[in-house]
Design a protein around this motif. Sequence first.
Motif, PDB file in Angstrom:
ATOM      1  N   ALA A   4       0.826  -1.223   0.000  1.00 10.62           N
ATOM      2  CA  ALA A   4       0.000   0.000   0.000  1.00 10.62           C
ATOM      3  C   ALA A   4       0.854   1.264   0.000  1.00 10.62           C
ATOM      4  O   ALA A   4       0.325   2.374  -0.004  1.00 10.62           O
ATOM      5  N   MET A   5       2.160   1.109   0.031  1.00  9.55           N
ATOM      6  CA  MET A   5       3.107   2.223  -0.089  1.00  9.55           C
ATOM      7  C   MET A   5       2.848   3.335   0.937  1.00  9.55           C
ATOM      8  O   MET A   5       3.037   4.504   0.650  1.00  9.55           O
ATOM      9  N   HIS A   6       2.396   2.959   2.129  1.00  6.76           N
ATOM     10  CA  HIS A   6       2.080   3.923   3.198  1.00  6.76           C
ATOM     11  C   HIS A   6       1.089   4.974   2.737  1.00  6.76           C
ATOM     12  O   HIS A   6       1.132   6.122   3.178  1.00  6.76           O
ATOM     13  N   ALA A   7       0.239   4.582   1.804  1.00 12.32           N
ATOM     14  CA  ALA A   7      -0.711   5.543   1.250  1.00 12.32           C
ATOM     15  C   ALA A   7      -2.132   5.132   1.619  1.00 12.32           C
ATOM     16  O   ALA A   7      -2.346   4.237   2.428  1.00 12.32           O
ATOM     17  N   VAL A   8      -3.094   5.765   0.967  1.00 11.39           N
ATOM     18  CA  VAL A   8      -4.476   5.677   1.440  1.00 11.39           C
ATOM     19  C   VAL A   8      -5.075   4.268   1.381  1.00 11.39           C
ATOM     20  O   VAL A   8      -5.967   3.939   2.155  1.00 11.39           O
ATOM     21  N   ASN A   9      -4.583   3.428   0.473  1.00 11.56           N
ATOM     22  CA  ASN A   9      -5.238   2.125   0.310  1.00 11.56           C
ATOM     23  C   ASN A   9      -4.961   1.124   1.433  1.00 11.56           C
ATOM     24  O   ASN A   9      -5.581   0.062   1.452  1.00 11.56           O
ATOM     25  N   THR A  12      -0.069   1.293   6.736  1.00 13.07           N
ATOM     26  CA  THR A  12      -0.513   2.427   7.549  1.00 13.07           C
ATOM     27  C   THR A  12      -0.259   3.716   6.786  1.00 13.07           C
ATOM     28  O   THR A  12       0.891   4.043   6.478  1.00 13.07           O
ATOM     29  N   PRO A  13      -1.337   4.448   6.450  1.00 16.79           N
ATOM     30  CA  PRO A  13      -1.121   5.694   5.703  1.00 16.79           C
ATOM     31  C   PRO A  13      -0.322   6.695   6.529  1.00 16.79           C
ATOM     32  O   PRO A  13      -0.580   6.875   7.713  1.00 16.79           O
ATOM     33  N   LEU A  14       0.668   7.293   5.917  1.00 21.49           N
ATOM     34  CA  LEU A  14       1.486   8.299   6.608  1.00 21.49           C
ATOM     35  C   LEU A  14       1.435   9.604   5.812  1.00 21.49           C
ATOM     36  O   LEU A  14       1.383   9.571   4.572  1.00 21.49           O
ATOM     37  N   PRO A  15       1.476  10.752   6.503  1.00 21.95           N
ATOM     38  CA  PRO A  15       1.359  12.028   5.797  1.00 21.95           C
ATOM     39  C   PRO A  15       2.451  12.244   4.752  1.00 21.95           C
ATOM     40  O   PRO A  15       2.268  12.979   3.796  1.00 21.95           O
ATOM     41  N   ASP A  16       3.608  11.579   4.955  1.00 24.65           N
ATOM     42  CA  ASP A  16       4.692  11.749   3.967  1.00 24.65           C
ATOM     43  C   ASP A  16       4.990  10.421   3.256  1.00 24.65           C
ATOM     44  O   ASP A  16       6.046  10.269   2.647  1.00 24.65           O
ATOM     45  N   PHE A  17       4.058   9.473   3.362  1.00 24.00           N
ATOM     46  CA  PHE A  17       4.216   8.156   2.719  1.00 24.00           C
ATOM     47  C   PHE A  17       5.547   7.502   3.121  1.00 24.00           C
ATOM     48  O   PHE A  17       6.189   6.815   2.316  1.00 24.00           O
ATOM     49  N   GLY A  18       5.942   7.773   4.350  1.00 22.59           N
ATOM     50  CA  GLY A  18       7.189   7.180   4.840  1.00 22.59           C
ATOM     51  C   GLY A  18       8.413   7.692   4.093  1.00 22.59           C
ATOM     52  O   GLY A  18       9.455   7.035   4.056  1.00 22.59           O
ATOM     53  N   GLY A  19       8.270   8.865   3.497  1.00 21.50           N
ATOM     54  CA  GLY A  19       9.401   9.433   2.751  1.00 21.50           C
ATOM     55  C   GLY A  19       9.510   8.874   1.347  1.00 21.50           C
ATOM     56  O   GLY A  19      10.381   9.279   0.577  1.00 21.50           O
ATOM     57  N   GLY A  20       8.623   7.972   0.989  1.00 24.73           N
ATOM     58  CA  GLY A  20       8.700   7.342  -0.336  1.00 24.73           C
ATOM     59  C   GLY A  20       7.917   8.105  -1.389  1.00 24.73           C
ATOM     60  O   GLY A  20       7.331   9.150  -1.136  1.00 24.73           O
TER      61      GLY A  20
END
Length: 545
Positions: free
Chosen positions: A213-218, A241-249
């Motif tokens: 999910a690339m730390h994104a919304v899905n 887990t969605p992160l505001p910075d997508f884990g820096g990715g």
Amino acid sequence: MNVISVVTKPFPGQKPGTSGLRKKVKLFSQPGYLESFVQSIFDNLPDRQGKTLVLGGDGRYFNDVAIQIILRMAAAAGFGRVLVGQNGILSTPAASAVIRKRGAFGGIILSASHNPGGADGDFGIKYNLGNGGPANEGFTDAVYQRTQDISVYRQVAAEDIDLGRLGETRIGEMPVSVIDPVADYAALLESLFDFGRIANLLARPGFRMRFDAMHAVNGPYAHAILEDRLGAPAGTVVNGTPLPDFGGGHPDPNPVYAADLVAALADPKSGLSFGAASDGDGDRNMIVGRGFIVSPSDSLAVLAANHQLIPAYALGLAGVARSMPTSCALDRVAAELGIACYETPTGWKYFGNLLDAGKATLCGEESAGTGSNHVREKDGLWAVLYWLNIVAVREQPVEQIVREHWRRFGRNVYARHDYEGLQTAQAETLFAELRQKLPALAGSIVAGTRIKAADDFCYIDPVDGSRSERQGVRVILEDGSRIVFRMSGTGTEGATVRLYLERYEPDPARHEIPAGEALVSLAALAEKVARIAEISGRKVPDVIS
Ligand code: G16
């Protein structure tokens, strides 16, 4: 209701691109910037009074702040109600599903899609119509016009509301429903596919999948659908887990930015047989087999060719559609099915009319987007479930399904080369030169190859007759090979030039040849025609997909 009018000014450059307005967070977060754009949207919706607006975003940095601002402005603009995803979250396809299911007037989606997030990253906003799809060019042009003469925005004087708690609340006098972001969407997907069969596949001892999910919304959507409903083992969804910075990715599901997933599928020790990923806002997808990446254009063609295996599409497809730079693999399937294949400009908004008019059932783009008439956005998890449903019925691995497809239809060998962040002036020179050359190109011989046709793609919408010009330069060779040049409409820094290469290979003995090798001469011809390396000084593209 205590409505406050705030003096603002036109901000330069608030012109929506391929998919809404995308800019750096730093621009968006300056006082009045977001507000002026939102007011310009509302000013173009004269019938909004008392209507329902859907609101949500991909959870990137600034999402939470923007949601509260928009709620205050929607109340001042006279909306009757806002449906907002819990914690401000809605994936793009889920927002489309909610707009359609709840009969909303429209929706605002906050996302910069696959672009990086964080305080130094990108933010974005777009308006979707009551059909659930991105507003058309006529609307976005009118919004842009408004941003250039705006002088005031309106908001109610109210505190932030708690978006963590599901249920009814108010901002000013306007009711706000905080909704489960997953429920409507998951139910819709369940109605399309054979969940029983997919669940059996996921339970097979020899089958193991990974969804990145690339730390994104899905993340929450994939957990709920793949693990909770379909019973995939815990841990199937990674980076969930969605992160505001997508884990820096960089939340873009392509072989470069989802390299970990590709590597895991290439490693026999991982035991993985199926891999998938989606992007920042959950509308793009990547499908990976064991040591095998499915190109988005092939994926679209495979989905169309196997529609009879999917409950929702088993009775047939009305037609299919692809964006112009997407490979013609889909056209070959459509020809065999005896259905129409529409060629549109890049941008999901162009599929809306075809879907609404019942002319197309499946649509897709080379930019990792596929979808159907179930919503009016491309849909990442939909594509993953579609593939799982095919694998479950055919009981074949991904690679075999694609190779059999090539044997049956021939292979449209394809690659996209991205030159990112060029100086805008360089890109403008490149395209100006290219467009100037066009009339003389057709019929000429370049590097020993005769050019059959060359034009700047112009689309006339078959439903409403609207015209969209200058949608990408196409050079078509005598053997049907194509070279396409386009300027990306989603970047936020400088200009990104895209070069698309396509060559048809009917001979199965030559299907093994890697795309890079098969397209070498076409790439050389493209350089002769457009001089990308020469003008930009870039010897190689930043991303090849
Ligand atoms: C958006 C649009 C897509 C389009 C893509 C690529 O995707 O919704 O229809 O194909 O941009 O655009 P460009 O080549 O202009 O960068 P997304 O996923 O960014 O919303």
